[in-house]
Design a protein around this motif. Structure first.
Motif, short mmCIF file in Angstrom:
data_model
loop_
_atom_site.label_atom_id
_atom_site.label_comp_id
_atom_site.label_asym_id
_atom_site.label_seq_id
_atom_site.Cartn_x
_atom_site.Cartn_y
_atom_site.Cartn_z
N GLU A 543 0.67 -1.25 -0.01
CA GLU A 543 0.06 0.03 -0.12
C GLU A 543 0.82 1.14 0.01
O GLU A 543 0.51 2.41 -0.75
CB GLU A 543 -0.91 0.11 1.40
CG GLU A 543 -2.00 -0.95 1.15
CD GLU A 543 -1.64 -2.37 1.57
OE1 GLU A 543 -0.44 -2.59 1.98
OE2 GLU A 543 -2.34 -3.39 1.28
N ILE A 544 1.84 1.17 0.75
CA ILE A 544 2.72 2.48 0.72
C ILE A 544 3.56 2.40 -0.58
O ILE A 544 3.57 3.73 -1.11
CB ILE A 544 4.06 2.19 2.07
CG1 ILE A 544 3.30 2.26 3.37
CG2 ILE A 544 5.05 3.31 1.90
CD1 ILE A 544 4.11 2.22 4.44
N ALA A 545 3.89 1.51 -1.08
CA ALA A 545 4.54 1.46 -2.37
C ALA A 545 3.74 2.06 -3.36
O ALA A 545 4.08 2.99 -4.47
CB ALA A 545 5.21 0.16 -2.78
N GLU A 546 2.55 1.54 -3.31
CA GLU A 546 1.50 2.15 -4.36
C GLU A 546 1.29 3.43 -4.22
O GLU A 546 1.09 4.30 -5.37
CB GLU A 546 0.23 1.36 -4.33
CG GLU A 546 -0.65 1.74 -5.55
CD GLU A 546 -1.98 1.13 -5.35
OE1 GLU A 546 -2.83 0.93 -6.33
OE2 GLU A 546 -2.44 0.12 -4.55
N ARG A 547 1.18 4.00 -3.02
CA ARG A 547 1.02 5.41 -2.83
C ARG A 547 2.31 6.41 -3.20
O ARG A 547 2.15 7.57 -3.70
CB ARG A 547 0.70 5.95 -1.26
CG ARG A 547 -0.48 5.34 -0.85
CD ARG A 547 -0.90 6.17 0.44
NE ARG A 547 0.03 6.03 1.54
CZ ARG A 547 -0.18 4.83 2.28
NH1 ARG A 547 -1.08 4.13 2.26
NH2 ARG A 547 0.65 4.68 3.45
#
Length: 843
Positions: A543-547
């Motif tokens: 999720e962090i990577a996608e943001r």
């Protein structure tokens, strides 16, 4: 003619001239003419005939004007190189300055002033004073220019004898218009001479802008030659009228000059009109409408070179008031006979004047140019269509036109179109469905240009939902990672695969693992760092990577322009000069302190400008610094795989988990359509190491979660280097080496506060580095940049060189250097030498 024959021929000429020197026999003048013609012919083809100097001077005692002219030509050619011989000419030149024939007086005075020998200055003053008071206009005009030549040789002598005062009196009261023009030119040059910035000189220069002087020149304006008219108009353009009535009177007086046959007069008149009405908005607009017809006439009636110069000025006006020229767009259609540089400028004009009413016609015309046999023009026409689309004019039709270009099946057309489609999708996301439907049929194997391939990869990642085969196309590109030569394509491929993973994880997870594995092993520093960043982000949380990698995006509303408004205003102030043609203010290509050492343009290649020798100054080229002002090539931004602070290059090793299968242990998820988090990569067991043995980057790696890493080999010691105190490297070799070599390492340094005063200009640091055996190839002031080179003392010729690009932030004293070397293994040692030299610099 061999040396012996030439020597015999000159000896024979010498004897014949000496025999005729004192003869008064009939027909002797004709014999002298034949001999003089031979001498001048030898001089013209480069044969040294200075040995005949005394004989030529002895034969000068004649009333034949043709012989006088040839003798003066000979004397002027050899006087400067042989000042001892020039003294022989003084007597006969001074005598001829008092001849009864005004033509001989003028020619003799011009030759006397053209000797350019400082030791003979005292002999010029008397003839010049008499020449300025001569009753013949030709002699006075020659004397006016002679006063300027005297100023070039000995300024103090010119000022002390009050020649500027005499010139100003002639300017106001002489009846001969050519004398007035020469006096004006001489005064402007004298008071504008570099270094002559005294208050008295400035006051004298401003006195020329007095209303009495301006009105006196304008009242007799039509008597001047075309050159003189341009000179007067340039002076008038700097004049500030007392009121609007005076402005209108001056414009009425000069209005007929807009129909002049000479383009220089027309452009100079336009400059006067524009500058006189700058503070009168309504009149200024009417001036634009008034000058359109003369400019368009000049464009269509002159040579290609003249058309380009006039079009450059017209382009400047179009950029300031495009609406006023929108109805004249057909004048900017390309002709078949136009050269490429004119066509390219016309395409820019069409882009500038496009609006809602004429977009369809312009885009239709530009679409025809896309099939032009000239590849450059075809590319420019496609770019012009894209620029018009980005201006929000009739987007529907333009998008259809661009998509039709993809059906032409020409590599360069497809490449340019893909780049433009990418920009259009960034600004108009609502067109993604139509664009992707067509772009999906383009094969990535047929695209070889890096920008186009990067654009296609961007669309594959950004619209992975809409392109069914996006993961499989990306998979093929990843498999051919090693064959991809362009770092910008590999960078885009990493990002596209990551975006595709967030949208279609089951199909992309293995592709992402392979891409990250290849990226971590990549030799390019930027590619390696991006792969490492993505890997560590995914370790923390998908999720962090996608943001971070694929955040929600808004449509781009404004794309960066080419030039600031301040630069454009400066160019407008220098209307009717080379600044308009070069599209740069004059200080950027005349002032060595502001001139950029390197400029790069995709179309024109690279060039070096250096202020240190005439040879380097000759390398100045067409200056288009819009893309990258101080870089030799666009790919060198990312070709450095180096470490700051002068340390050795470091390749972060892949962890064992990544080497095998980066995402093998993926946990199951309740929702297979949602992105899944990759397992934490386990580090192999490692032996404890002391902090002294670890690489300086290990602390950073540990903070980012990779754990301690032991170097496989001990860090080699940096060899001590001995540099050649006088290395020799010409600009052409420097340019070639800079383009061939890759960056071995980078170095960061911060100057102490006490050294900042010495960084306000390049020269102090250049001198300091030269004292440390590091020579400067080029330097620039905006910002403070240098290109240095050095050579190993024991290196063979043309080997062992180190090339450095040093950029200094003058406010903070921070310096960043790129180092390239013939022998990359020697770069760390040279970095230590460079750091040591910088540390010893003081104000």
């Amino acid at each position: 003619m061999n040396a012996e024959n030439r020597k015999g021929e000159l000896a024979e000429l010498k004897a014949q001239l000496r025999q005729l020197a004192g003869s008064r026999a009939p027909g002797v003048e004709d014999l002298k003419r034949e001999l003089y013609k031979k001498v001048i012919n030898y001089l013209t083809v480069g044969i040294d005939v200075s040995s005949l100097f005394s004989e030529m001077v002895m034969c000068s005692a004649t009333s034949d004007l043709v012989l006088k002219k040839m003798c003066y030509l000979y004397v002027g050619n050899y006087a400067r190189g042989h000042p001892d011989l020039a003294l022989l000419t003084i007597n006969f030149l001074q005598k001829d300055c008092q001849d009864d024939d005004p033509m001989i007086r003028g020619l003799a005075l011009r030759s006397l002033c053209s000797l350019r020998v400082k030791n003979l200055v005292e002999y010029l003053v008397g003839p010049l004073e008499r020449g300025l008071k001569d009753n013949n206009g030709y002699v006075r005009s020659v004397a006016a220019m002679g006063a300027l030549k005297l100023y070039h040789i000995a300024p103090s002598s010119c000022i002390d004898n009050e020649f500027p005062v005499t010139l100003k009196a002639l300017l106001l009261h002489d009846s001969d218009p050519q004398v007035v023009a020469n006096c004006l030119y001489a005064l402007l040059e004298i008071w504008s001479m570099e270094g002559n910035s005294s208050e008295a000189a400035l006051r004298e220069k401003e006195s020329l802008l007095h209303s009495n002087v301006i009105l006196s020149l304008l009242n007799r304006f039509k008597d001047f030659s075309e050159w003189a008219q341009c000179l007067v108009l340039e002076l008038v353009s700097k004049y500030v009228p007392a009121d609007s009535q005076e402005t209108h009177d001056m414009m009425d007086l000069l209005d007929d000059r807009l129909q002049h046959a000479n383009s220089a007069v027309v452009l100079a008149t336009i400059k006067v009109f524009l500058h006189l009405t700058m503070s009168m908005a309504d009149v200024h607009q009417k001036v634009y409408e008034r000058i359109k017809a003369p400019l368009l006439t000049l464009v269509s009636s002159g040579s290609a070179e003249l058309s380009y110069a006039v079009l450059s000025h017209l382009h400047l006006l179009v950029m300031r008031a495009p609406m006023l020229f929108a109805s004249d767009y057909k004048h900017f259609y390309c002709r078949y006979s136009d050269p490429s540089y004119v066509k390219k400028l016309k395409l820019e004009m069409l882009t500038a004047v496009a609006n809602e009413s004429n977009t369809y016609d312009i885009v239709t015309e530009l679409s025809e140019y896309a099939a032009n046999v000239d590849v450059t023009i075809a590319r420019e026409s496609i770019r012009a269509v894209g620029k018009i689309a980005l201006q929000q004019y009739d987007v529907n039709a333009i998008v259809d036109r661009l998509l039709q270009f993809l059906e032409m099946e020409k590599d360069y057309v497809t490449a340019e179109t893909l780049v433009l489609v990418k920009d259009l999708l960034r600004k108009y996301p609502q067109w993604s469905h139509d664009c992707i439907a067509v772009v999906g049929g383009v094969s990535s194997k047929s695209i070889t240009e890096p920008k186009a391939k990067a654009a296609l990869i961007w669309m594959l990642g950004e619209y992975a939902y809409d392109m069914n085969d996006a993961p499989y196309v990306l998979e093929g590109l990843v498999q051919n990672w090693a064959e991809e030569p362009f770092p910008e394509v590999r960078l885009e491929l990493l990002t596209a695969v990551a975006k595709c993973f967030f949208k279609r994880p089951p199909e992309t997870v293995k592709i992402l693992g392979s891409a990250l594995s290849y990226g971590l092993a990549d030799a390019n520093q930027d590619v390696h760092d991006r792969a490492l960043l993505y890997y560590r982000l995914l370790q923390q949380s998908v999720e962090i990577a996608e943001r971070v990698i694929n955040p929600p995006k808004q449509a781009v509303s404004v794309f960066a322009g080419d030039q600031s408004s301040e630069i454009k205003d400066r160019i407008f102030d220098e209307f009717n000069s080379l600044s308009v043609v070069y599209r740069q203010p004059s200080y950027m290509f005349l002032d060595k302190d502001h001139r950029s050492p390197f400029t790069f343009s995709e179309d024109t290649g690279s060039s070096i400008l250096g202020p240190h020798s005439p040879e380097r100054e000759d390398l100045a080229s067409d200056y288009d610094a819009r893309d990258n002002a101080l870089l030799l090539s666009s790919h060198e931004k990312e070709d450095s795989r180096a470490v700051s602070n002068g340390s050795h290059g470091y390749n972060a090793p892949k962890s064992q988990a990544l080497q095998q299968d980066p995402f093998a242990p993926i946990p199951s998820s309740s929702s297979p359509t949602q992105p899944v988090r990759p397992a934490q990569a386990s580090a192999p067991p490692q032996e404890p190491v002391s902090s002294s043995a670890a690489s300086p980057l290990l602390a950073v790696d540990d903070l980012l979660g990779l754990g301690p890493i032991i170097p496989t080999e001990p860090t080699p010691s940096v060899p001590q280097l001995n540099l050649n105190p006088k290395p020799a490297l010409d600009p052409a070799s420097f340019k070639r080496k800079w383009g061939q070599l890759t960056v071995a390492l980078t170095l960061e340094y911060t100057f102490p506060v006490e050294a900042l005063h010495g960084l306000t200009r390049p020269q102090p640091l250049v001198r300091h580095m030269q004292s440390n055996s590091v020579q400067c190839m080029a330097s620039g002031n905006a910002p403070l940049k240098f290109f240095f080179f050095a050579q190993l003392s024991d290196a063979a010729p043309n080997t062992g060189f180190f090339l450095v690009e040093l950029v200094v932030t003058t406010s903070s004293g921070h310096a960043s250097a790129k180092i390239k070397a013939d022998e990359a293994s020697m770069a760390p040692g040279f970095a230590d030498c460079l750091r040591s030299a910088l540390s010893r610099f003081s104000a």
